[in-house]
Design a protein around this motif. Structure first.
Motif, PDB file in Angstrom:
ATOM      1  N   THR A  67      -3.233  -2.101 -12.037  1.00 42.12           N
ATOM      2  CA  THR A  67      -3.959  -1.899 -10.612  1.00 42.12           C
ATOM      3  C   THR A  67      -3.368  -2.603  -9.791  1.00 42.12           C
ATOM      4  N   PHE A  68      -2.430  -3.694  -9.793  1.00 36.88           N
ATOM      5  CA  PHE A  68      -1.649  -4.252  -8.938  1.00 36.88           C
ATOM      6  C   PHE A  68      -0.622  -3.375  -8.388  1.00 36.88           C
ATOM      7  N   ASP A  69       0.034  -2.406  -9.304  1.00 32.45           N
ATOM      8  CA  ASP A  69       1.148  -1.606  -8.773  1.00 32.45           C
ATOM      9  C   ASP A  69       0.399  -0.430  -8.221  1.00 32.45           C
ATOM     10  N   LEU A  70      -0.604   0.024  -8.470  1.00 35.56           N
ATOM     11  CA  LEU A  70      -1.132   1.090  -8.021  1.00 35.56           C
ATOM     12  C   LEU A  70      -1.689   0.852  -6.443  1.00 35.56           C
ATOM     13  N   MET A  71      -2.156  -0.581  -6.483  1.00 35.90           N
ATOM     14  CA  MET A  71      -2.505  -0.857  -4.862  1.00 35.90           C
ATOM     15  C   MET A  71      -1.361  -1.292  -3.946  1.00 35.90           C
ATOM     16  N   LYS A  72      -0.324  -1.541  -4.700  1.00 38.83           N
ATOM     17  CA  LYS A  72       1.142  -1.988  -3.920  1.00 38.83           C
ATOM     18  C   LYS A  72       1.527  -0.252  -3.415  1.00 38.83           C
ATOM     19  N   ASP A  86      -5.820   5.509   3.656  1.00 37.05           N
ATOM     20  CA  ASP A  86      -5.929   4.161   3.817  1.00 37.05           C
ATOM     21  C   ASP A  86      -6.990   3.492   2.542  1.00 37.05           C
ATOM     22  N   PRO A  87      -6.339   2.658   1.723  1.00 33.12           N
ATOM     23  CA  PRO A  87      -7.270   2.574   0.466  1.00 33.12           C
ATOM     24  C   PRO A  87      -8.380   1.657   0.889  1.00 33.12           C
ATOM     25  N   SER A  88      -8.270   1.151   2.135  1.00 36.52           N
ATOM     26  CA  SER A  88      -9.536   0.029   2.576  1.00 36.52           C
ATOM     27  C   SER A  88     -10.620   0.816   3.108  1.00 36.52           C
ATOM     28  N   ILE A  89     -10.624   2.340   2.876  1.00 33.18           N
ATOM     29  CA  ILE A  89     -11.569   3.125   3.539  1.00 33.18           C
ATOM     30  C   ILE A  89     -13.048   2.803   3.007  1.00 33.18           C
ATOM     31  N   GLY A  90     -13.325   2.076   1.968  1.00 31.72           N
ATOM     32  CA  GLY A  90     -14.630   2.179   1.338  1.00 31.72           C
ATOM     33  C   GLY A  90     -15.755   2.034   2.172  1.00 31.72           C
ATOM     34  N   PRO A  91     -15.810   1.154   3.235  1.00 29.21           N
ATOM     35  CA  PRO A  91     -16.942   0.981   3.887  1.00 29.21           C
ATOM     36  C   PRO A  91     -17.356   2.110   4.593  1.00 29.21           C
ATOM     37  N   LEU A  92     -16.634   3.136   5.166  1.00 32.88           N
ATOM     38  CA  LEU A  92     -16.921   4.598   5.670  1.00 32.88           C
ATOM     39  C   LEU A  92     -17.267   5.308   4.435  1.00 32.88           C
TER      40      LEU A  92
END
Length: 316
Positions: A67-72, A86-92
């Protein structure tokens, strides 16, 4: 030997040819896919990504190396595409819920609020301790734009390791890896999806061996409101579905993880920017389809796409 699985809201078709251990391989692959689900599926309450999202703005969460490697990798891609991916697109994604029951355009204030929480630079990663923290409360990760490719690569790597010489890995028709050639030595013939037709209708054929192909398009999940189609590929900068004249992008080559991210990011860019971006990339090609049914190819695909549908025009 063929197996169909349903994982991460996706129909997965696996075909392995000419290997006595096929049944055993398919069991191991199913276990691997379940492990991926436990790591990165945000809607799986037991997943590591869900735990990171729950702890947003509060604390760092320890995760597995995978998971860490994939997030990196996700954050590296966010930087490389200048936030088109952008992996932080969750709220949208959670606000629009497209393909998940969402049928109306959200209130402008809510879109702006969600958009203010989308910023890959607010993902804090500690490699020494394998922890990930989201800087602001309300932030959330969504790896929908990279997860299928990541899963396909894990399966492909396993099949290469056990020396399977002929196989097809197909995750939902959008991430496909062809391993080796067909058992008779011919190249695989892969049909490319017509963006306007039901799954399975094709607009062109391409022949592949040992190659990856990945498509993203505005045809997969959407709702209609007041005659406007709102699809599931969201632009992190506007907070709305993309609206730039592109119907779909297909990436050929590289790893499936690369292709998954690039197909999403390039749809968010637009034809001109996306074409320029892809032409700088080594060993990866792209096919763009615009809303006026024109097909544009990066230089390495010229002469390799066999158009089978008269509604489309190949722009030389």
């Amino acid at each position: 030997m063929t197996q169909t699985l349903f994982k991460f809201d996706t129909v997965i078709n696996l075909k392995i040819y000419g290997d006595d251990e096929s049944a055993n391989h398919l069991k191991k692959i199913e276990q691997m896919l379940d492990d991926v689900d436990q790591q990165i599926n945000m809607s799986n309450k037991d997943s590591e990504i869900h735990a990171i999202n729950e702890a947003a703005g509060k604390k760092a969460v320890k995760v597995s190396q995978g998971t860490f490697d994939l997030m990196k990798l996700s954050v590296d891609y966010a930087e490389d595409t200048q936030g088109a991916f952008d992996p932080s697109i969750g709220p949208l994604v959670s606000l629009w819920k497209i393909g998940n029951g969402g049928e109306h355009v959200p209130d402008a204030n809510l879109i702006n609020q969600a958009k203010s929480l989308v910023n890959y630079k607010d993902i804090i990663m500690d490699e020494a301790n394998l922890t990930i923290k989201l800087a602001k409360e309300g932030m959330s990760l969504d790896l929908g734009g990279i997860g299928k490719g990541y899963a396909a690569d894990l399966v492909a790597n396993y099949l290469h390791d056990v020396q399977v010489e002929s196989a097809i890995i197909d995750l939902g028709g959008s991430s496909i890896i062809a391993i080796g050639r067909k058992p008779n030595g011919e190249q695989w013939r892969i049909g490319l999806q017509d963006p306007d037709r039901a799954r399975g209708e094709q607009l062109a054929l391409i022949q592949l061996d040992n190659e990856t192909i990945d498509s993203s398009g505005v045809y997969e999940r959407f709702f209609m409101e007041n005659g406007v189609r709102y699809h599931h590929i969201l632009d992190p900068k506007t907070g709305f579905p993309t609206k730039n004249g592109l119907k779909s992008v297909t990436i050929i080559g590289g790893t499936a993880t690369d292709a998954d991210v690039l197909s999403t990011a390039v749809v968010v860019m637009d034809l001109e920017e996306g074409m320029a971006y892809m032409n700088q990339k080594q060993n990866v090609e792209a096919m763009f389809i615009t809303e006026d049914n024109r097909i544009y190819l990066t230089s390495g695909l010229k002469g390799k796409i066999n158009l089978t549908n008269e509604r489309y025009t190949l722009v030389e």
